[in-house]
Design a protein around this motif. Structure first.
Motif, PDB file in Angstrom:
ATOM      1  N   LEU A 284       0.852  -1.362   0.027  1.00  0.00           N
ATOM      2  CA  LEU A 284       0.037  -0.169   0.006  1.00  0.00           C
ATOM      3  C   LEU A 284       0.908   1.074  -0.029  1.00  0.00           C
ATOM      4  O   LEU A 284       0.422   2.262  -0.681  1.00  0.00           O
ATOM      5  N   GLU A 285       2.019   1.175   0.854  1.00  0.00           N
ATOM      6  CA  GLU A 285       2.927   2.656   0.648  1.00  0.00           C
ATOM      7  C   GLU A 285       3.267   2.581  -0.631  1.00  0.00           C
ATOM      8  O   GLU A 285       3.555   3.792  -1.041  1.00  0.00           O
ATOM      9  N   ASP A 286       3.648   1.472  -1.215  1.00  0.00           N
ATOM     10  CA  ASP A 286       4.270   1.656  -2.767  1.00  0.00           C
ATOM     11  C   ASP A 286       3.267   2.180  -3.451  1.00  0.00           C
ATOM     12  O   ASP A 286       3.567   2.845  -4.790  1.00  0.00           O
ATOM     13  N   LEU A 287       1.855   2.020  -3.313  1.00  0.00           N
ATOM     14  CA  LEU A 287       1.011   2.685  -4.055  1.00  0.00           C
ATOM     15  C   LEU A 287       0.370   3.986  -3.800  1.00  0.00           C
ATOM     16  O   LEU A 287      -0.482   4.689  -4.029  1.00  0.00           O
ATOM     17  N   GLY A 288       1.294   4.660  -2.781  1.00  0.00           N
ATOM     18  CA  GLY A 288       1.049   6.185  -1.989  1.00  0.00           C
ATOM     19  C   GLY A 288       0.185   6.206  -1.104  1.00  0.00           C
ATOM     20  O   GLY A 288      -0.144   7.216  -0.883  1.00  0.00           O
ATOM     21  N   TRP A 289      -0.130   5.029  -0.546  1.00  0.00           N
ATOM     22  CA  TRP A 289      -0.881   5.102   0.792  1.00  0.00           C
ATOM     23  C   TRP A 289      -0.172   5.448   1.879  1.00  0.00           C
ATOM     24  O   TRP A 289       0.949   5.280   1.853  1.00  0.00           O
ATOM     25  N   TYR A 290      -1.129   6.440   2.795  1.00  0.00           N
ATOM     26  CA  TYR A 290      -0.060   6.606   4.325  1.00  0.00           C
ATOM     27  C   TYR A 290      -0.620   5.616   5.154  1.00  0.00           C
ATOM     28  O   TYR A 290      -1.670   5.571   5.434  1.00  0.00           O
ATOM     29  N   VAL A 291       0.527   4.826   5.548  1.00  0.00           N
ATOM     30  CA  VAL A 291       0.247   3.770   6.306  1.00  0.00           C
ATOM     31  C   VAL A 291       0.616   3.704   7.680  1.00  0.00           C
ATOM     32  O   VAL A 291       1.980   4.402   7.717  1.00  0.00           O
TER      33      VAL A 291
END
Length: 298
Positions: A35-42
């Motif tokens: 998800l981080e690689d997709l730009g989500w703030y995790v």
């Protein structure tokens, strides 16, 4: 002007909150990284009591962090008991979804044995005792999940790819490619995935009117790209990279560096890198940036 859910303005202002939970050992860390690689703030191991402040914070940031993922699980101990109430209070705000990761007992046991770590609820019992206790505690939460992923038959790359397919924006690139020019006399780039040698082409350095120019100048670029073999090299290299990028997508390799070298990194590699970057950017699912490591060096 009032906005409806279907207008572009309303869509841009929406906030997405994804709660990631599930069985220990089922792949929460892999999902968080994907998800981080997709730009989500995790945020990992977040106490449920902090979910509302996290959502409020994302609203105050404007468009900076519109997509937030919070990993919540039994590592929170007593704090985890409030996750049900937190989820219910968030269901009515923005887009809130619950992702539950699961796997069979046998697979979970094998994964814990491979990393040689005890289960968080194991205590003085066995691994299966801990897994059984967690499964009982998670049963109600699993029943309310919007998405359940059984990772029993998935390796980490397959799971990351599944997350990418499920949660990427429609225009999200599959692979981000850096096309990098360099000069061999300054050394090979240490982070290059692929290296191609442009020294098979005549060097513009020996052409007096081109010597002080660079591959970014049109006259140099036209000269280099018009040399015998230059066009065939670029055509062949693009064709060779197509199946590579397809494979990167399947293996969830989301970043790649293509390095092109000449003697000083000033003429040939620069011109070829610019043209290759332009050609690769036309491929579906590929986002390209072109950089020139040694341009400007003496």
């Amino acid at each position: 002007m009032a906005t409806t859910p279907d207008t572009p303005v309303a869509k841009a202002l929406r906030r997405e909150l994804l709660l990631v939970t599930g069985m220990s050992g089922a792949g929460r860390s892999t999902v968080g990284n994907a998800l981080e690689d997709l730009g989500w703030y995790v945020v990992d191991n977040l106490p449920p009591q902090m979910l509302r402040p996290l959502v409020d914070l994302s609203r105050h940031t404007g468009d900076s962090i519109p997509r937030v993922a919070a990993v919540v699980d039994i590592r929170g101990g007593r704090l985890f008991a409030d996750v049900q109430a937190a989820l219910e209070s968030l269901r009515d705000t923005d887009d809130t979804r619950l992702l539950f990761l699961d796997a069979t007992d046998a697979v979970l046991v094998r994964r814990f044995e491979n990393v040689r770590r005890p289960h968080p609820l194991q205590g003085d019992g066995t691994l299966l005792d801990g897994i059984s206790a967690e499964r009982a505690r998670m049963a109600e939460l699993r029943s309310q999940a919007d998405i359940v992923i059984d990772t029993s038959e998935l390796n980490i790359h397959q799971l990351a790819t599944l997350v990418q397919e499920q949660f990427a924006e429609e225009d999200e690139p599959t692979t981000r490619v850096t096309v990098l020019s360099f000069g061999y006399k300054y050394g090979l780039p240490s982070d290059a995935d692929h290296v191609a040698d442009c020294r098979f082409l005549p060097n513009p350095f020996w052409v007096p009117e081109l010597k002080e120019l660079t591959g970014l100048d049109d006259v140099v670029a036209d000269y280099v790209l018009g040399l015998p073999g230059a066009g065939e090299f670029i055509d062949g290299y693009v064709a060779a990279l197509r199946p590579v990028f397809d494979g990167y997508g399947r293996e969830n390799k989301r970043h790649a560096t293509i390095a092109l070298g000449c003697t000083g990194g000033k003429h040939r590699s620069v011109a070829i890198a610019e043209e290759l970057g332009r050609r690769l950017s036309a491929l579906p699912g590929i986002a390209v940036s072109v950089k020139h490591r040694d341009l400007g060096r003496e």
